[in-house]
Design a protein around this motif. Structure first.
Motif, mmCIF file in Angstrom:
data_model
loop_
_atom_site.group_PDB
_atom_site.id
_atom_site.type_symbol
_atom_site.label_atom_id
_atom_site.label_comp_id
_atom_site.label_asym_id
_atom_site.label_seq_id
_atom_site.Cartn_x
_atom_site.Cartn_y
_atom_site.Cartn_z
ATOM 1 N N TYR A 96 11.229 5.541 4.641
ATOM 2 C CA TYR A 96 11.498 4.181 5.093
ATOM 3 C C TYR A 96 12.591 4.278 6.132
ATOM 4 O O TYR A 96 13.573 4.986 5.911
ATOM 5 N N ARG A 106 4.335 16.586 0.741
ATOM 6 C CA ARG A 106 4.204 15.141 0.868
ATOM 7 C C ARG A 106 5.533 14.504 1.195
ATOM 8 O O ARG A 106 6.549 14.897 0.633
ATOM 9 N N LEU A 119 7.438 10.653 2.113
ATOM 10 C CA LEU A 119 7.383 9.207 2.199
ATOM 11 C C LEU A 119 8.723 8.788 2.781
ATOM 12 O O LEU A 119 9.759 9.319 2.364
ATOM 13 N N ASN A 170 7.972 15.740 -2.105
ATOM 14 C CA ASN A 170 7.497 16.287 -3.375
ATOM 15 C C ASN A 170 7.919 17.733 -3.547
ATOM 16 O O ASN A 170 7.492 18.395 -4.481
ATOM 17 N N LYS A 201 4.051 5.239 -4.313
ATOM 18 C CA LYS A 201 5.050 6.266 -4.034
ATOM 19 C C LYS A 201 5.331 7.158 -5.237
ATOM 20 O O LYS A 201 5.610 8.332 -5.081
ATOM 21 N N LYS A 202 5.214 6.618 -6.413
ATOM 22 C CA LYS A 202 5.602 7.396 -7.572
ATOM 23 C C LYS A 202 4.670 8.606 -7.752
ATOM 24 O O LYS A 202 5.086 9.756 -7.700
ATOM 25 N N LYS A 222 -2.673 27.338 -2.749
ATOM 26 C CA LYS A 222 -2.659 26.027 -2.114
ATOM 27 C C LYS A 222 -1.245 25.505 -2.160
ATOM 28 O O LYS A 222 -0.507 25.815 -3.094
ATOM 29 N N ASN A 223 -0.888 24.742 -1.195
ATOM 30 C CA ASN A 223 0.325 23.969 -1.394
ATOM 31 C C ASN A 223 0.224 22.591 -0.787
ATOM 32 O O ASN A 223 -0.588 22.337 0.095
ATOM 33 N N TRP A 224 1.047 21.736 -1.322
ATOM 34 C CA TRP A 224 0.983 20.330 -0.974
ATOM 35 C C TRP A 224 2.361 19.889 -0.516
ATOM 36 O O TRP A 224 3.350 20.092 -1.210
ATOM 37 N N PHE A 273 2.477 9.636 -5.689
ATOM 38 C CA PHE A 273 2.324 10.332 -4.408
ATOM 39 C C PHE A 273 3.301 11.493 -4.306
ATOM 40 O O PHE A 273 2.959 12.584 -3.884
ATOM 41 N N LEU A 274 4.529 11.272 -4.705
ATOM 42 C CA LEU A 274 5.546 12.311 -4.568
ATOM 43 C C LEU A 274 5.650 13.192 -5.804
ATOM 44 O O LEU A 274 6.486 14.078 -5.847
ATOM 45 N N GLU A 275 4.819 12.945 -6.788
ATOM 46 C CA GLU A 275 4.932 13.761 -7.982
ATOM 47 C C GLU A 275 4.019 14.961 -7.969
ATOM 48 O O GLU A 275 4.013 15.754 -8.899
ATOM 49 N N LYS A 276 3.264 15.112 -6.914
ATOM 50 C CA LYS A 276 2.383 16.263 -6.784
ATOM 51 C C LYS A 276 3.236 17.529 -6.664
ATOM 52 O O LYS A 276 4.164 17.596 -5.867
ATOM 53 N N GLU A 277 2.895 18.531 -7.468
ATOM 54 C CA GLU A 277 3.630 19.796 -7.368
ATOM 55 C C GLU A 277 3.364 20.425 -6.000
ATOM 56 O O GLU A 277 2.251 20.356 -5.489
ATOM 57 N N PRO A 278 4.359 21.043 -5.392
ATOM 58 C CA PRO A 278 4.159 21.547 -4.033
ATOM 59 C C PRO A 278 3.287 22.797 -3.934
ATOM 60 O O PRO A 278 2.824 23.127 -2.856
ATOM 61 N N ASP A 279 3.099 23.520 -5.005
ATOM 62 C CA ASP A 279 2.271 24.725 -4.897
ATOM 63 C C ASP A 279 1.592 25.022 -6.232
ATOM 64 O O ASP A 279 1.632 24.219 -7.146
ATOM 65 N N SER A 306 0.832 -1.210 0.000
ATOM 66 C CA SER A 306 0.000 0.000 0.000
ATOM 67 C C SER A 306 0.864 1.257 0.000
ATOM 68 O O SER A 306 0.522 2.242 -0.606
ATOM 69 N N LEU A 307 1.976 1.212 0.704
ATOM 70 C CA LEU A 307 2.836 2.389 0.711
ATOM 71 C C LEU A 307 3.791 2.392 -0.467
ATOM 72 O O LEU A 307 4.068 3.421 -1.059
ATOM 73 N N GLY A 308 4.302 1.212 -0.764
ATOM 74 C CA GLY A 308 5.311 1.132 -1.811
ATOM 75 C C GLY A 308 4.775 1.436 -3.195
ATOM 76 O O GLY A 308 5.396 2.149 -3.971
#
Lengths: 494, 1237
Positions: free
Chosen positions: B781, B777, B779, B805, A20-21, B773-775, A23-29, A15-17
């Protein structure tokens, strides 16, 4: 039991693994991505130099003089004395060469990014006008830099002295090395960008066309470029395409007809408004050049020697051009051609950014480019006709009979014998008058290898002179020290 | 089970025979468990035993198994009892005991369900009992309670050295009818620390308080991820129990850390509720980042609603009110704080931990046998108003004499004060002189020959001596009420709490209420499965004076804030000549911003309302796959929303300023009017009617999810703990603002807007609303391995992989691995360590590792933003996209390598503990600005270019040097801590402006501290006009400073703005029912910029410092004083620059004085932070009231500044008086009541 344990572990890891792709590709702003035609078009609004060249060009040229130590309320603030002396300006503040260098490359970066996005997102034919605009903006920026920071182009010459870095792609590392190439290689790339870009502009639409490279602006720029290259027919061809049928009548600054009733504010605004047909390309330019505290009150600048000794005197047409000037204390002149738009960041403290809507290209210049080209190609009648069109908008009570330009009047005025030479001198004189404080005189000096002489007054009024000959290395502004140090650019010889 | 347990005790007994005390405790501990089962099962009290040649213990254990009775004995006694041979069938317990013990020297006593075996006193000289039965036997009874005052049932109470024992009943009560007068009682219970108490005189009633075992400092380290045996943990941490840090009357928990922990510096840059203090753990680690520690509440990272950097906390801007993320927690719900300081301690937090971690543990439910323990706590606080004796402000008489001098110097003349932006009494004077009543033929004020009218007018003000603090401040009441309920059995435990806080406000401009609710339940579904659920919510309702964002003006070198009505700043800055009420007692108006102004009216009509809702739900499941292998999962969701409404009512000064249109002079000057570029007439009004209703909203939703697997096992002398976790966090923030222009508060909420307002805002590039807005994120381990050998050597290894991110879609620098290795050596467990009475324990620690920080740059790919073009005509403007930063594919995270060496030492049987830590940090890849060639299109870029070195030392000594054995005797607990932190920037290729370095917050410059404070070098007063001169940026004597110059070589370095040395000293003495404690905090090594009070000209509204009395008045004074003159009008307009002779505004010279070396003070201070006196009401009285416990306290907070630099002249060394919503920490006194039901 074992199964449950295994299940828990597997589910949690997956579920986490697995997510990840994305999930982290969202632009921060809310940052913009340049991925549509509209966004490319919007980015190109910043593809033009953010700073101006007015002080550099005027102070180097013969439009500047020394007012002497006796004129009250003058200042000797940097960079005016250094530029008047053709020295290196180490400051990077307002009106300095370093600031202009940075401002031009800032615009070029936006142009390159636009070009890359068009390729990357395959925006296709819909993006063509903007691709054209980006190419023209890139060409314009590099042209201005090579003109100021490298040796003047000599038509037919080898032009193998160092040029300026021609940037063709966005920079992606903190510090990048560049090479200057040669003047010839830079000109070649400029020409390529112009020739590639111009056809693409056709059919383009802009919300505020005066601030973008429309086909008209592009042809005006091309006429300037080919004037430097000495390709006269191309100058004429491009100038002819600025307005339908090559007709500049009613399309240039009609100073005598329109400006006399205007108030001071309105007069300033008239020169820089986007709805005037003569403004082919404007750009909002961060500047304090228009302030009395800058060129107006600098000890070196538009002083009595130029103002009274030339600007308000009779022209080759037989009389003086109509002009307006504001005198800031005796001896300090301001021509009020730039309206300052002050963008407040803090209304209470009165702080913000001073902007002028700088005309980068006007139809008046294009007309004069054509006039010179006609003269060079030995078509004196056409050249004279263009000069007369100019004169009719600058001379009060102009009639062909009284103030029309003729070869004879010009020969007498300049005390030369050659018709062609007299007409060329008339064109250059008209340009100097019409574009006083607008920076164009320096281009003609470079192009025509005109020597410049600067006077120096002492307290007794005694005058000494310094000369800047046609091959003087000081004609080149120095490459900014940071560019020399960090990007390994060779400095200009002094 | 019981046998196993019993056997375990037996084994232990043999292995470490030298520690009988510990064994006894364990026996009791286990027997208590055993006895609990008795009531559950109700087994018969008859026994059947058949044993041959067995130890007598075997018989006891068999009896215990069958009856459930606990057996209390000393094993050495049994050794003399020999073997037993018995065969009994179904005989009563007592009979069996008699049979077994007959013929031995042992006897038994049955107390409740315990069988106490003891030796029979033998009547001979050699074995005389220590006390004879006849000797002063007394009766003792009492109650045993926990730290909240709730009774603890089932506590074993044993007379030390004997087998006599009882256990407490459900009300925690116990009684001994007759024991030796000098006896010592030993109290022990499951989950509590054992306590010994010496009893005193006859018939004593004692109250015994047992500490919960998990509170014990040395046992467990709470990292937020794990609760670890300290033996297995090697990092530098400090645990702070809420009880010790409690400061009644201070509702924000972040302030509980002040002065308590070495290496944690807490600077109260604003005392307004909700504004976070500037907290630094081991100093700053980043040049551009926030430098704020990470808060972790119950294992979940607490995200801030808005990211405000540590420096921005002092601006006084309205968003600082939501700067404290923990302001929603009630102090009564806190159990403890754990401060994680070094790389080993913070390693599990990886890339968020560079600035340290504060782990907050809230209270949870306990096993109370199902009984509900209810606690109430109430605090009633009042503030002391500030008064002028603390400050250095001119009286009205002095101020008037300065005004008269200014008038003589050409200021305050009718022409200049007729239409001023800001006008005081002279404005009023002249306007009244021109105010002609045609009907009556009189002037409002007659300008008669002998100036009588004028003098009478001025005299009223000269005598006013207005006490603004009295006008604007209140001795208001801050009340807090908190109720909590704890209940539970061994299957489930609950904790519920609710609190209410209301503060009427220190001034007439502020007010705040907070409501919190908290529920926490732990359910043991089976021996393997435990579930925990938490929910908490808080609501805040706050009022503050209306404020706008502070603006910097680098041209003249000044900060400004439009319409600032902060009552504290107003009191300090407003002339005491000004009166709030006129002769008739009506509000008196002067002029600010060309419009009428009265501060009381303004506070009523221009204010902020802040509403905040913060909800968190959290759950955790623990499942023991194997006894030594535990899988757990934690998840949390938090939602918080703040709405800030700025009410600017029609008759406020701020709204009126938009309509100040009295005459041409005002119209041309008034900057709130609109100069239409399409119309070259006079400026026009854009707010013809009403005021503003402006809304700002911030929202955060935060998801957190974590899977953990932990393996924990002991093999002989090897202890192993392995921990792995996968963590995901997602935070979405939204901010929103809206200018509600033209709202008619008095006219039924009618909205009447003028199109010009929008035209102006469009052209000025200032949109009337915005949303962003800002996001965020993450992750991660992580893996942690801990190993301990023989309780002597410990090793830790931690590694973590963080992904973020922050860099957008770019893969570059998305992941950062961090790691850490550490070790500890428990020297006291070595054979050679002869732990004497003086030096009782020692532990050495060393850690080395890498931690990271995402840094304040996000341009691995190019970053674009949009704005409107800066063009004067509406039809020529268009949206533009600009390149905010070019791509930097080399961009990476900020990193720190840290070496920490520490020691924990115990003295006097561990009654005194000393902890020392030394660390060195190499901080690299710091994000900073660098100059470039400009060719790429950006002449200065952010890149990983900065380097910083830091080192520090921390020292803590704590303990109880005096501890009477008697429960009501004298006890003294003390703790002294201090820390030194020094840092230096070793590389920073950036050219700051003079303005960036001289401002109060300091700036970054290579070779100096992370934030260094610099000054313009003062070079004496000008002989001719008394104006200040300096060494300018070119090194030349001058009276003009170009604040935007990058030439900073001629500035004087004063020192860092952050303290270098910080600490605290805490003491508590207990005697009988009284407890007295005091906390002193101190810090030194930093420098402070004094308030900017000098100006080229002064108007008749502002107050002046008494320093002005010593100003330059005539040539020659420059040899006597450094206080600049008041320039006269002529000299001001012909002010020439010394170096060039050109005319220049004197504003530069006078503003520069505020930033010169004349306006500096040292930040050193010693502060008496808290004094608290508590009284525990006698038990019999409490019982008569139907309560179980009651305590009253008197607490003084922020009582006195014992030492500070004299040149501060009353300014608080911690507080930045920047106006807005910032308010200093008040002196306050609290009455506190704690009741247990």
């Amino acid at each position: 039991m074992k199964d449950i344990r295994l299940l828990i572990l597997t589910v949690s890891v997956i579920s986490l693994g697995s997510c990840k792709k994305s999930f982290l590709e969202k632009e921060p702003d809310n940052r913009t991505e340049i991925n549509t035609v509209e966004k490319v078009a919007q980015l190109l609004g910043t593809a033009y130099p953010h700073y101006g060249y007015l002080a550099m060009a005027e102070m180097y040229s013969d439009n500047a003089c020394d007012k002497g130590p006796n004129v009250a309320n003058t200042h000797t603030s940097t960079p005016y004395p250094e530029m008047y002396n053709w020295e290196v300006v180490s400051d990077n503040g307002n009106n300095t060469p370093i600031q202009y260098w940075n401002g031009v490359y800032e615009g070029i970066a936006a142009a390159n990014q636009a070009l890359e996005s068009i390729e990357q997102y395959k925006l296709g034919a819909a993006a063509n006008p903007y691709k054209g605009e980006a190419l023209l903006a890139r060409a314009y920026g590099h042209f201005m830099l090579v003109t100021f920071f490298a040796k003047a182009y000599v038509p037919g010459g080898p032009n193998d002295s160092p040029g300026i870095p021609y940037v063709l792609e966005p920079e992606t590392v903190a510090i990048k090395k560049y090479t200057r190439g040669t003047v010839a290689s830079v000109y070649k790339q400029i020409e390529k960008d112009i020739e590639d870009g111009l056809p693409l502009l056709t059919g383009g639409t802009w919300d505020v066309p005066a601030y973008h490279f429309t086909p008209a602006a592009a042809h005006a720029f091309a006429s300037r470029f080919y004037l430097f290259k000495g390709e006269w027919q191309k100058v004429i061809d491009h100038a002819n395409q600025v307005f339908p049928g090559g007709d500049f009548t009613g399309n240039i600054r009609n100073v005598v007809a329109e400006t006399p009733p205007l108030s001071a504010d309105e007069y300033q605004q008239w020169y820089n408004k986007g709805d005037k047909k003569f403004n082919l390309l404007l750009h909002e330019t961060y500047s304090v050049y228009q302030r009395s505290s800058s060129y107006g009150r600098s000890r070196f600048g538009l002083g009595p020697t130029i103002y009274a000794g030339y600007y308000t005197k009779s022209s080759p047409a037989g009389t003086a051009f109509y002009n307006r000037a504001y005198i800031s204390g005796t001896g300090n002149y301001l021509l009020y051609k730039f309206y300052e738009f002050f963008y407040y960041t803090n209304v209470n403290a009165g702080t913000g950014y001073p902007y002028i809507m700088l005309p980068l290209l006007t139809s008046d210049e294009a007309l004069m480019n054509r006039a010179e080209a006609y003269a060079r190609l030995a078509q004196p009648d056409k050249a004279i006709a263009d000069c007369n069109l100019m004169a009719s908008t600058r001379i009060s009570g102009y009639t062909q009979a009284s103030y029309g330009v003729t070869a004879a009047k010009s020969k007498a005025y300049f005390n030369v014998t050659d018709d062609q030479q007299a007409i060329i001198l008339t064109v250059l004189d008209f340009k100097r008058r019409a574009f006083m404080t607008e920076g164009l005189r320096w281009f003609d000096i470079l192009r025509n290898r005109i020597p410049v002489s600067h006077d120096y007054l002492d307290a007794n009024g005694d005058v000494t002179y310094k000369e800047l000959g046609p091959d003087d290395n000081r004609r080149m502004f120095q490459i900014p020290p940071a560019a020399q140090a960090l990007s390994n650019l060779e400095p200009n010889p002094r | 089970m019981k046998f196993t347990a019993y056997g375990g005790v037996y084994l232990l007994l043999r292995r470490i025979p030298s520690q009988p005390k510990r064994i006894m405790k364990l026996v009791l501990l286990l027997t208590t468990v055993a006895s609990l089962q008795l009531s559950a099962s109700g087994w018969s009290q008859n026994v059947t035993i058949r044993l041959k040649n067995a130890p007598v213990e075997k018989a006891f254990s068999e009896m215990r198994r069958q009856t459930g009775f606990q057996f209390v004995y000393n094993t050495t006694v049994l050794q003399k009892a020999g073997k037993v041979n018995i065969s009994l069938t179904d005989v009563p317990l007592e009979q069996a005991l008699r049979t077994i013990l007959s013929g031995t020297s042992l006897a038994y006593t049955i107390v409740d369900s315990s069988v106490v075996i003891r030796r029979v006193p033998v009547q001979n000289a050699s074995e005389a009992p220590p006390v004879t039965a006849a000797q002063d036997n007394i009766g003792v009874k009492g109650v045993v309670k926990n730290s909240d005052g709730h009774p603890i049932p089932q506590v074993s109470v044993i007379v030390k050295g004997t087998r006599i024992g009882v256990s407490t009943d459900k009300d925690g009560a116990f009684e001994f009818k007759s024991i030796s007068e000098n006896a010592t009682l030993v109290f022990s219970a499951v989950g509590f620390e054992t306590k010994e108490i010496k009893v005193g005189s006859a018939n004593e009633t004692i109250t015994v308080e047992l500490q919960q075992a998990e509170n014990k400092l040395a046992d467990v380290v709470v990292t937020g991820y794990q609760n670890l045996d300290r033996k297995l943990f090697t990092g530098a941490t400090t645990k702070l129990n809420a009880k010790d840090a409690q400061r009644n009357g201070i509702p924000d928990v972040s302030r509980m850390l002040e002065g308590q922990v070495a290496g944690v510096s807490v600077q109260n840059v604003s005392g307004t509720f909700g504004a976070a203090p500037k907290i630094r753990i081991r100093g700053a680690t980043s040049l551009s980042g926030d430098n704020k520690p990470l808060w972790v509440v119950d294992g979940i990272i607490l995200e801030d609603i808005v990211n405000i950097s540590n420096e921005a906390l002092s601006t006084g801007d309205a968003n600082t009110l939501i700067g404290s993320s923990v302001a929603g927690l009630s102090p009564d719900d806190i159990e403890s704080f754990t401060i994680l300081k070094d790389a080993a301690a913070t390693a599990l937090y990886g890339a968020r931990a560079m600035s340290g971690v504060i782990v907050v543990t809230t209270k949870k439910g306990r096993n109370t046998q199902g009984k509900a323990n209810i606690s109430y706590s109430g605090n009633f606080t009042t503030y002391l108003k500030p008064n002028y004796s603390q400050f250095d402000i001119m009286t009205s008489a002095d101020q008037m004499s300065v005004m008269i001098e200014m008038e003589n110097k050409g200021y305050l003349r009718p022409a200049s004060v007729a239409t001023p932006q800001n006008g005081g009494i002279f404005y009023k004077l002249y306007n009244q002189m021109y105010d002609y009543d045609a009907a009556a033929g009189t002037w409002a004020l007659s300008n008669d020959q002998n100036l009588a009218g004028r003098n009478t007018f001025l005299q009223r003000y000269a005598r006013a001596n207005t006490d603004w603090f009295n006008v604007l401040f209140k001795n208001s009441l801050l009340q807090e009420h908190a109720i909590s309920v704890t209940s539970g059995t061994d299957k489930f435990q609950n904790y519920f709490s609710s609190s209410f806080m209301h503060d009427n406000g220190q001034t007439s401009g502020d007010e705040v209420s907070r409501y919190t609710g908290n529920a926490r339940t732990t359910i043991k579904i089976s021996k393997k499965l435990t579930v925990e659920m938490l929910a908490n919510a808080s609501v805040r309702d706050q009022k503050a004076p209306g404020t706008l964002t502070r603006q910097s003006d680098p041209v003249y070198g000044a900060y400004s804030r439009s319409f600032d009505i902060n009552p504290y700043s107003y009191s300090l800055n407003t002339s005491r000549l000004i009166t709030p009420y006129d002769q008739n007692g009506d509000p008196e108006y002067f002029v600010m911003n060309w419009a009428p102004f009265n501060i009381l009216n303004e506070l009523q009509n221009n204010y902020l309302k802040l509403q905040m809702l913060d909800i968190k739900i959290q759950g955790g499941i623990k499942y023991k796959i194997l006894p030594e292998l535990q899988y757990s999962v934690d998840g949390a969701y938090r939602f918080a929303q703040t709405t800030r409404q700025h009410y600017i009512q029609s008759n406020s000064n701020m709204a009126s300023a938009f309509r100040a249109y009295t005459n041409t002079s005002v119209i041309q000057d008034n900057t709130w009017l609109y100069n239409d570029p399409d119309n070259n007439n006079l400026p026009v009004v854009v707010l013809p009617d009403g005021g503003f209703f402006n809304i700002y909203e911030n929202k955060i939703s935060n998801y957190y999810f974590r899977n953990n697997l932990e393996y924990d096992k002991t093999f002989n002398v090897h202890k192993v703990n392995l921990f792995g976790s996968i963590e995901a966090r997602a935070t979405e923030r939204q901010s929103y603002n809206f200018d509600g222009v033209g709202y008619n508060y008095e006219n039924g909420g009618l909205v009447n807007t003028n199109y010009r307002y929008f035209k102006k805002s469009t052209e000025g590039g200032a949109p009337y609303f915005g949303m962003g807005k800002n996001w965020d994120r993450f992750l991660a381990y992580m893996f942690r391995a801990a190993y301990n050998y023989d309780n002597r050597y410990s090793f830790n290894f931690t590694s973590r992989m963080d992904g973020s991110n922050k860099m957008g879609k770019s893969r570059q620098a998305r992941w950062l691995p961090t790691w850490n290795v550490s070790g500890a050596w428990d020297i006291d467990n070595e054979k050679f360590f002869r732990g004497g009475k003086i030096f009782s324990s020692a532990r050495l620690r060393a850690t080395y590792g890498l931690v990271g920080n995402i840094g304040n740059a996000n341009n691995t790919a190019a970053v674009y933003y949009n704005r409107m073009s800066y063009r004067p005509y509406e039809r020529e403007t268009e949206p533009l996209t600009f390149i905010s930063s070019l791509a930097n594919t080399d961009l990476t995270w900020e990193k720190t390598k840290e070496l920490n060496i520490g020691a924990d030492l115990g003295f006097f049987n561990n009654n005194v503990n000393v902890t020392v830590d030394w660390y060195k940090r190499h901080i690299f890849d710091l994000i900073s600005t660098i100059q470039t060639a400009g060719i790429g299109g950006e002449d200065s870029k952010t890149a990983n270019n900065g380097l910083m070195e830091a080192h520090g030392f921390e020292f803590t000594i704590s303990g109880s040097p005096l501890k009477s054995a008697s429960p009501n005797g004298f006890r003294w607990r003390t703790q002294l801590n201090f820390a030194i932190n020094k840092n230096r920037i070793t590389r920073l290729e950036v050219a700051p402006r003079i303005w960036d370095l001289v401002k109060a917050e300091g700036g970054a410059l290579e070779g100096y501290a992370q934030r260094g404070l610099f000054s313009i070098k003062f070079n004496g007063l000008n002989h001719d006009n008394g104006s200040p001169t300096y060494i300018n940026e070119a090194g030349v004597k001058d009276n003009y400073i170009y604040f935007q110059s990058n030439d900073v070589d001629y500035l004087k370095y004063e020192g860092p703005t952050d303290p270098v040395f910080t600490g605290g000293f805490f003491n508590r003495v207990d005697y009988r029912n009284f407890s007295l404690s005091a906390l002193v905090t101190f810090s030194t090594g930093n420098y402070i910029r004094l308030q900017p009070i000098f100006s080229a000209s002064y108007d008749d509204l502002y107050s002046m410092s008494k320093i002005m009395k010593n100003r330059w008045i005539m040539p020659g004074d420059e040899t006597r004083t450094n206080v600049p003159s008041i320039l006269d009008q002529y000299k001001s307009s012909s002010f020439t620059r010394l170096s060039t002779g050109s005319v220049v505004s004197p504003i530069y010279a006078y503003n520069a004085y505020n930033y010169s070396d004349q306006r500096i003070a040292k930040g050193d201070f010693v502060r008496l932070k808290t004094v608290s006196l508590s009284y525990q009401l006698p038990q019999n009285l409490v019982n008569r009231l139907g309560l179980t416990a009651m305590q009253v306290s008197l607490v003084g907070n922020n009582i006195a500044l014992l030492y500070s630099d004299k040149s501060l002249l009353g300014q608080d060394p911690e507080f930045f008086n920047n106006g807005g919503v910032a308010m200093p920490i008040p002196r306050q006194y609290t009455f506190s009541l704690k009741v247990g039901l």
